[in-house]
Design a protein around this motif. Structure first.
Motif, PDB file in Angstrom:
ATOM      1  N   ILE A  47     -16.791  56.962  63.620  1.00  0.00           N
ATOM      2  CA  ILE A  47     -15.707  57.657  64.308  1.00  0.00           C
ATOM      3  C   ILE A  47     -15.980  59.158  64.343  1.00  0.00           C
ATOM      4  O   ILE A  47     -15.975  59.784  65.388  1.00  0.00           O
ATOM      5  CB  ILE A  47     -14.366  57.355  63.631  1.00  0.00           C
ATOM      6  CG1 ILE A  47     -14.044  55.873  63.776  1.00  0.00           C
ATOM      7  CG2 ILE A  47     -13.247  58.174  64.256  1.00  0.00           C
ATOM      8  CD1 ILE A  47     -12.925  55.411  62.889  1.00  0.00           C
ATOM      9  N   GLU A  48     -16.219  59.711  63.186  1.00  0.00           N
ATOM     10  CA  GLU A  48     -16.662  61.104  63.164  1.00  0.00           C
ATOM     11  C   GLU A  48     -17.766  61.195  62.130  1.00  0.00           C
ATOM     12  O   GLU A  48     -17.526  61.036  60.945  1.00  0.00           O
ATOM     13  CB  GLU A  48     -15.504  62.048  62.840  1.00  0.00           C
ATOM     14  CG  GLU A  48     -14.655  62.301  64.061  1.00  0.00           C
ATOM     15  CD  GLU A  48     -13.591  63.347  63.859  1.00  0.00           C
ATOM     16  OE1 GLU A  48     -13.807  64.270  63.055  1.00  0.00           O
ATOM     17  OE2 GLU A  48     -12.549  63.230  64.511  1.00  0.00           O
ATOM     18  N   CYS A  96      -9.548  64.367  59.498  1.00  0.00           N
ATOM     19  CA  CYS A  96     -10.112  63.954  60.784  1.00  0.00           C
ATOM     20  C   CYS A  96      -9.713  62.514  61.101  1.00  0.00           C
ATOM     21  O   CYS A  96      -9.020  61.849  60.351  1.00  0.00           O
ATOM     22  CB  CYS A  96     -11.622  64.068  60.771  1.00  0.00           C
ATOM     23  SG  CYS A  96     -12.371  62.882  59.655  1.00  0.00           S
ATOM     24  N   ALA A  97     -10.200  62.049  62.248  1.00  0.00           N
ATOM     25  CA  ALA A  97      -9.865  60.701  62.690  1.00  0.00           C
ATOM     26  C   ALA A  97     -10.404  59.650  61.722  1.00  0.00           C
ATOM     27  O   ALA A  97      -9.764  58.630  61.473  1.00  0.00           O
ATOM     28  CB  ALA A  97     -10.427  60.468  64.083  1.00  0.00           C
ATOM     29  N   ILE A 100      -8.049  59.030  58.892  1.00  0.00           N
ATOM     30  CA  ILE A 100      -6.914  58.193  59.280  1.00  0.00           C
ATOM     31  C   ILE A 100      -7.342  56.731  59.293  1.00  0.00           C
ATOM     32  O   ILE A 100      -6.682  55.856  58.754  1.00  0.00           O
ATOM     33  CB  ILE A 100      -6.377  58.605  60.669  1.00  0.00           C
ATOM     34  CG1 ILE A 100      -5.884  60.039  60.632  1.00  0.00           C
ATOM     35  CG2 ILE A 100      -5.273  57.673  61.122  1.00  0.00           C
ATOM     36  CD1 ILE A 100      -5.511  60.578  61.982  1.00  0.00           C
ATOM     37  N   TRP A 101      -8.492  56.504  59.894  1.00  0.00           N
ATOM     38  CA  TRP A 101      -8.952  55.126  60.037  1.00  0.00           C
ATOM     39  C   TRP A 101      -9.138  54.472  58.670  1.00  0.00           C
ATOM     40  O   TRP A 101      -8.653  53.380  58.411  1.00  0.00           O
ATOM     41  CB  TRP A 101     -10.260  55.106  60.823  1.00  0.00           C
ATOM     42  CG  TRP A 101     -10.764  53.712  61.051  1.00  0.00           C
ATOM     43  CD1 TRP A 101     -10.341  52.843  62.006  1.00  0.00           C
ATOM     44  CD2 TRP A 101     -11.738  53.028  60.268  1.00  0.00           C
ATOM     45  NE1 TRP A 101     -10.998  51.661  61.885  1.00  0.00           N
ATOM     46  CE2 TRP A 101     -11.858  51.736  60.829  1.00  0.00           C
ATOM     47  CE3 TRP A 101     -12.519  53.369  59.172  1.00  0.00           C
ATOM     48  CZ2 TRP A 101     -12.734  50.788  60.327  1.00  0.00           C
ATOM     49  CZ3 TRP A 101     -13.392  52.424  58.661  1.00  0.00           C
ATOM     50  CH2 TRP A 101     -13.504  51.150  59.243  1.00  0.00           C
ATOM     51  N   GLU A 104      -5.954  53.912  56.665  1.00  0.00           N
ATOM     52  CA  GLU A 104      -5.091  52.874  57.204  1.00  0.00           C
ATOM     53  C   GLU A 104      -5.730  51.488  57.093  1.00  0.00           C
ATOM     54  O   GLU A 104      -5.128  50.495  57.456  1.00  0.00           O
ATOM     55  CB  GLU A 104      -4.699  53.212  58.641  1.00  0.00           C
ATOM     56  CG  GLU A 104      -3.878  54.482  58.643  1.00  0.00           C
ATOM     57  CD  GLU A 104      -3.155  54.760  59.924  1.00  0.00           C
ATOM     58  OE1 GLU A 104      -3.519  54.169  60.947  1.00  0.00           O
ATOM     59  OE2 GLU A 104      -2.221  55.565  59.883  1.00  0.00           O
ATOM     60  N   ASN A 105      -6.968  51.472  56.638  1.00  0.00           N
ATOM     61  CA  ASN A 105      -7.609  50.185  56.396  1.00  0.00           C
ATOM     62  C   ASN A 105      -7.834  49.946  54.914  1.00  0.00           C
ATOM     63  O   ASN A 105      -8.752  49.229  54.524  1.00  0.00           O
ATOM     64  CB  ASN A 105      -8.932  50.114  57.139  1.00  0.00           C
ATOM     65  CG  ASN A 105      -8.720  49.829  58.609  1.00  0.00           C
ATOM     66  OD1 ASN A 105      -8.229  48.775  58.987  1.00  0.00           O
ATOM     67  ND2 ASN A 105      -9.030  50.797  59.433  1.00  0.00           N
ATOM     68  N   VAL A 118      -0.856  56.865  57.769  1.00  0.00           N
ATOM     69  CA  VAL A 118      -1.097  58.285  57.525  1.00  0.00           C
ATOM     70  C   VAL A 118      -0.126  59.118  58.343  1.00  0.00           C
ATOM     71  O   VAL A 118       0.151  58.816  59.497  1.00  0.00           O
ATOM     72  CB  VAL A 118      -2.551  58.647  57.918  1.00  0.00           C
ATOM     73  CG1 VAL A 118      -2.774  60.148  57.862  1.00  0.00           C
ATOM     74  CG2 VAL A 118      -3.529  57.924  57.025  1.00  0.00           C
ATOM     75  N   ASN A 119       0.413  60.150  57.715  1.00  0.00           N
ATOM     76  CA  ASN A 119       1.135  61.165  58.475  1.00  0.00           C
ATOM     77  C   ASN A 119       0.237  62.383  58.500  1.00  0.00           C
ATOM     78  O   ASN A 119       0.075  63.063  57.494  1.00  0.00           O
ATOM     79  CB  ASN A 119       2.468  61.479  57.811  1.00  0.00           C
ATOM     80  CG  ASN A 119       3.276  62.484  58.598  1.00  0.00           C
ATOM     81  OD1 ASN A 119       2.729  63.397  59.204  1.00  0.00           O
ATOM     82  ND2 ASN A 119       4.572  62.315  58.610  1.00  0.00           N
ATOM     83  N   PHE A 120      -0.375  62.622  59.647  1.00  0.00           N
ATOM     84  CA  PHE A 120      -1.435  63.617  59.698  1.00  0.00           C
ATOM     85  C   PHE A 120      -0.952  65.049  59.461  1.00  0.00           C
ATOM     86  O   PHE A 120      -1.524  65.748  58.629  1.00  0.00           O
ATOM     87  CB  PHE A 120      -2.185  63.500  61.026  1.00  0.00           C
ATOM     88  CG  PHE A 120      -3.474  64.254  61.039  1.00  0.00           C
ATOM     89  CD1 PHE A 120      -4.584  63.751  60.406  1.00  0.00           C
ATOM     90  CD2 PHE A 120      -3.563  65.490  61.659  1.00  0.00           C
ATOM     91  CE1 PHE A 120      -5.774  64.450  60.398  1.00  0.00           C
ATOM     92  CE2 PHE A 120      -4.750  66.196  61.651  1.00  0.00           C
ATOM     93  CZ  PHE A 120      -5.860  65.672  61.026  1.00  0.00           C
TER      94      PHE A 120
END
Lengths: 796, 110
Positions: A47-48, A96-97, A100-101, A104-105, A118-120
């Motif tokens: 992702i990043e 970063c993204a 989050i990923w 959340e996994n 996640v609350n960014f």
């Protein structure tokens, strides 16, 4: 440049750690990669790329044992029932993204986790999990193992009030927007040619519909303004919300009258539009940095629990339960929560939180250690002398909590203007009414209300939120984060600047090392560097960085003696580096400076003189500020640095040394008593008192998400060199506000011209009021964005 | 500026529009008027339902974090290896989360 670490993107150096044919900079990063790879979560890196977090130390040991205590668990869990619990954890490193990923996994890593989100902007993750399958402690330790280290403290757990307020505001905007669109539709035919030929029926329908739709706006959406106006009047001041409230009520009453009597459709579209725009302004201004904390008290620094020794048995105990006489254990990198006496033989206390000084201070058995220090090295035993609340620093902090917010908002520009504004408008309205009373009594009331309606200071009220809101954003983009828009005005008013030295004017983490003594051959330099590289002491790291060579020799028989130095065999020769006493056997009498002595193969070669490194651009910043502000420097250190600082500050600046935290606080208090407006620039806990006392307290931080005392603004340490530009820009910002005021007054003059004649039609109001607001908003936003471009550009 | 004159020579806009549509009889115009009322009612219902939707969205916390949903949306698309059912349950979970959030908050409020 070597290869980059697959996990964190840092340079791997000459000998990368290899796993799965991929390079890593350290074992920590490799471990995270391994965990993610085994669990088939390697998409994290797609992702990043290289978005992982590098952590120096992952061995947590029993650090999180306190999470097994019921009373602490209960406080941290936001919800727990029938085996299912939910917790909100603050993880400052979410960036970063990929973060989050992965977060959340989490359920892939451990099936006990039901769901995570996640609350960014808040940098929090809320995790729902099954108690039986994974305990809170295991959960936190799992997060630590993948380098997402949550920051757990007892005071950051109640963030719900701020989210509720922002949701409330959104709802109010939504309701106002809904009404605005419909009411506008109903009033529109009135403004078209031929609209007057519409059947009277329609006008009545539309009028009543507008009336019904405007009710929630008047009584719900705009309610904050009434409250604020009422509060202002109670304190005997006319704030901007007073004329706004006056305008809203007049608009509503006049329109209601017209609708009930059937004489017209009223100004309800203008009313609803006004409220809508005002709320938008409020929303724009109120958007703050959610993840930054400006109001920390000592609780957010201190651990939630400490290890207490009861009959030689270790037991994790909540901090509040620690009393005088308790014996506590402090491990490497743990914070000392209360003033205590050292029971172990040696300790190495890093007071960088407190003073900004990162070189640890050695302590011997029996010495007093103040709360706020951090142990570097082995486990130490302490006996608590003062309870947490009574400790030196916490007391300093508590004193200041009494500082109330009385002075806020009293003398802001907008409130001063609105005071005159309200009086003048009422005067004009009365004069117009009296005039018409004698000439055409039927117009008297209408003229009076018209003036109040058209003069409703919507544009005026929007100026400040949009100008300062844009300024705040511009500052934020450039690395200067302020608590709220009020700080801009306060910053503009200051005339005195007080600096802290260590950590503020100097780098807190890097120092200069100059070698004094025999000339070192390249081989000797490499020998020193190789030995220094093995030690974890900050001074060793400094020496290591000071030697440019990239080669290393093998070090044998390496030994690190706390508070003394390190020794080892490098290419068969004995090398010692450390304190004078350690290397030469004599006591070091030079207390003014920090020296590290070097001994290679029978000879004392000399010593490294360690000096603080001043931040880049210091001289320029001081030069720019010197002319306009009275500068002071307060340092907790001795006068050794005076000779370096005097040429920078010049003769007119007073430098004070050996200042205790209380001294700093009373100094700022004294300045304020003299009627000065004080800006305090500091960094550590020892500045906390002074920061709170000052009109504006700014904190310099290497990492903006952690460890800053309560303050009004946080500035990234790399942006220190442009601090003067931020301060100067507040002048531009205020000028923009003043120009916008003039623009909105011009619109008012036009409006009042119609109003006093009694010819204000709904159409004029419907055009003039939004037009003035929108043009002022556009002007303010554009000007700020245009003029603030130059702030971040570094002149070379 | 429009002055509300009693003997205006303007062609009434509505009549004009109706004329374009070929309505030149009085009963047709009356029908049109009732159509407007109908439209207004529909308008309010539609706008009102949007408002209700907005209120729901705010209350369920969808505006608390406006960054991650945009990113999150892309994750599911780029997950071809994962099983379909996984994706499905993932989605279900997210909606459940919104609801459970709601429930908890009311719990907390009490």
């Amino acid at each position: 440049m070597g290869v980059k670490c697959v996990h964190c993107g840092e340079d791997c150096g000459k000998h990368p750690v290899m796993w799965d044919e991929k390079p890593f900079c350290c074992y920590g990063c490799k471990t995270v990669y391994e965990i993610l790879n085994v669990k088939k979560l390697d998409k994290y890196y797609e992702i990043e790329p290289m978005s992982g977090i590098k952590v120096e130390q992952t061995d947590v040991g029993d650090k999180y044992a306190y999470l097994d205590l019921d009373e602490i668990r209960e406080k941290i869990l936001s919800f727990s029932d029938s085996g299912i619990s939910k917790v909100n954890l603050f993880i400052p490193t979410i960036h970063c993204a990929s973060c989050i990923w992965l977060l959340e996994n989490l359920s892939t890593l451990n099936p006990g986790i039901i769901q995570s989100g996640v609350n960014f902007p808040n940098k929090t993750v809320s995790i729902t999990f099954k108690d039986q399958e994974i305990s809170l402690r295991q959960l936190v330790e799992m997060l630590v193992s993948i380098h997402y280290i949550p920051e757990i403290s007892l005071d950051q757990l109640d963030t719900s009030s701020s989210t509720k307020a922002s949701r409330d505001l959104l709802l109010k905007i939504g309701v106002a927007g809904f009404s605005l669109l419909n009411v506008m539709l109903y009033n529109f035919p009135e403004y078209l040619p031929g609209g007057e030929l519409l059947e009277k029926e329609f006008m009545r329908y539309f009028g009543w519909l507008s009336f019904i739709l405007s009710l929630p706006v008047v009584f719900y959406s705009a309610s904050d303004y009434y409250l604020s106006a009422y509060k202002g009047l109670k304190h005997k001041m006319i704030n901007i919300d007073v004329p706004i409230t006056l305008g809203i009520f007049t608009l509503f009453i006049q329109s209601t009258y017209e609708i009930i009597t059937g004489s017209g459709i009223g100004f309800l579209d203008s009313l609803v539009g006004l409220v809508f725009l005002l709320l938008i302004g409020k929303w724009y201004q109120g958007k703050t940095y959610q993840a930054l904390s400006f109001e920390r008290d000592y609780k957010s620094y201190f651990p939630v629990a400490v290890t207490k020794l009861i009959n030689d048995k270790e037991e994790s105990t909540p901090l509040q339960k620690i009393t005088t006489g308790d014996r506590i254990l402090i491990r490497n990198q743990e914070l000392i929560p209360a003033d205590a006496k050292l029971l172990s033989d040696h300790a190495n206390i890093d007071y960088s939180f407190v003073t900004g000084e990162s070189i640890p201070t050695p302590k011997k058995a029996g010495e007093l250690i103040f709360a706020g220090g951090r142990q570097v090295g082995g486990i130490i035993q302490l006996e608590v002398i003062h309870e947490v609340e009574q400790s030196y620093l916490t007391q300093l902090w508590n004193q200041d909590n009494k500082k109330t917010t009385v002075n806020s908002g009293l003398d802001t520009l907008i409130n001063k203007v609105s005071e005159y504004f309200t009086v003048i408008i009422l005067l004009i309205a009365t004069i117009a009414a009296v005039y018409w009373l004698f000439n055409d009594p039927s117009l008297a009331v209408f003229a009076f209300t018209s003036v109040l309606i058209i003069a409703c200071p919507c544009a005026l009220a929007l100026t400040v939120p949009f100008t300062f809101g844009s300024t705040m954003r511009a500052f934020g983009r450039k690395g200067f984060y302020i608590k709220n828009t009020q700080v801009i005005e306060d910053l503009h008013k200051i005339d005195t600047i007080v600096f802290d030295k260590t950590g503020t004017l100097t780098h807190s983490r890097s120092m200069d090392a100059k070698f004094v003594g025999d000339t070192l051959s390249e081989e000797e330099q490499i020998m020193i560097k190789s030995l220094a590289a093995n030690s974890s002491h900050p001074l060793s790291a400094t020496i290591k960085d000071a030697i440019p060579s990239t080669e290393y020799f093998e070090v044998e028989d390496f030994k690190e003696i706390p508070a003394m130095g390190t020794t080892g065999l490098v290419s068969g020769k004995r090398v010692n580096i450390g304190s004078k006493k350690f290397v030469t056997g004599k006591d070091d009498l030079d207390v003014g400076s920090t020296n590290v002595y070097v001994f290679i193969d029978q000879h004392i070669k000399g010593y490294f003189k360690i000096e603080n490194r001043y931040r880049d651009g210091l001289k320029q910043v001081i030069d720019n500020l010197k002319n306009n502000y009275q500068l002071f420097l307060l340092s907790g250190d001795n006068e050794a640095e005076k000779k370096n600082l005097s040429p920078v500050f010049g003769s007119e600046t007073k430098l004070f040394f050996n200042q205790s935290p209380t001294d700093k606080m009373t100094f700022v208090k004294k300045l304020k008593k003299e009627g000065r407006k004080v800006l305090m620039v500091g960094d550590g806990l020892n500045d906390a008192g002074a920061l709170m006392q000052s009109d504006v307290g700014l904190t310099i931080a290497d990492d903006i998400y952690s460890f800053s005392p309560a303050c009004d603004g946080i500035i990234e340490s790399s942006k220190f060199s442009i601090i003067d530009r931020f301060i100067n820009y507040t002048q531009t910002s205020l000028n923009i506000v003043k120009i916008s005021f003039v623009i909105s007054f011009l619109y008012n003059v036009v409006g009042i011209y119609f109003a006093v004649q009694g010819t204000l039609s709904p159409l004029i109001a419907a055009i003039l009021m939004p037009l003035s607001s929108i043009s002022v908003v556009a002007f303010a936003t554009f000007m700020v964005n245009y003029t603030s471009r130059g702030i971040g550009i570094v002149k070379k | 500026m429009v002055s509300p004159g009693k003997n205006s020579t303007h062609i009434p806009l509505l009549t004009y529009i109706l004329y374009i549509f070929g309505a030149n009889q009085k009963n047709q115009i009356t029908t049109f008027v009732s159509v407007i009322i109908l439209l207004i009612i529909i308008g309010i219902i539609v706008a009102g339902s949007f408002l209700v939707g907005f209120i729901w969205a705010v209350k369920s916390g969808q505006y608390d974090d406006t960054y991650s949903p945009a990113v999150r949306m892309l994750f599911d698309d780029a997950k071809p290896v994962k099983k379909k059912s996984d994706d499905g349950s993932q989605e279900e979970k997210t909606t459940n989360e919104a609801e459970s959030n709601d429930g908890e908050e009311s719990l907390n409020n009490q």
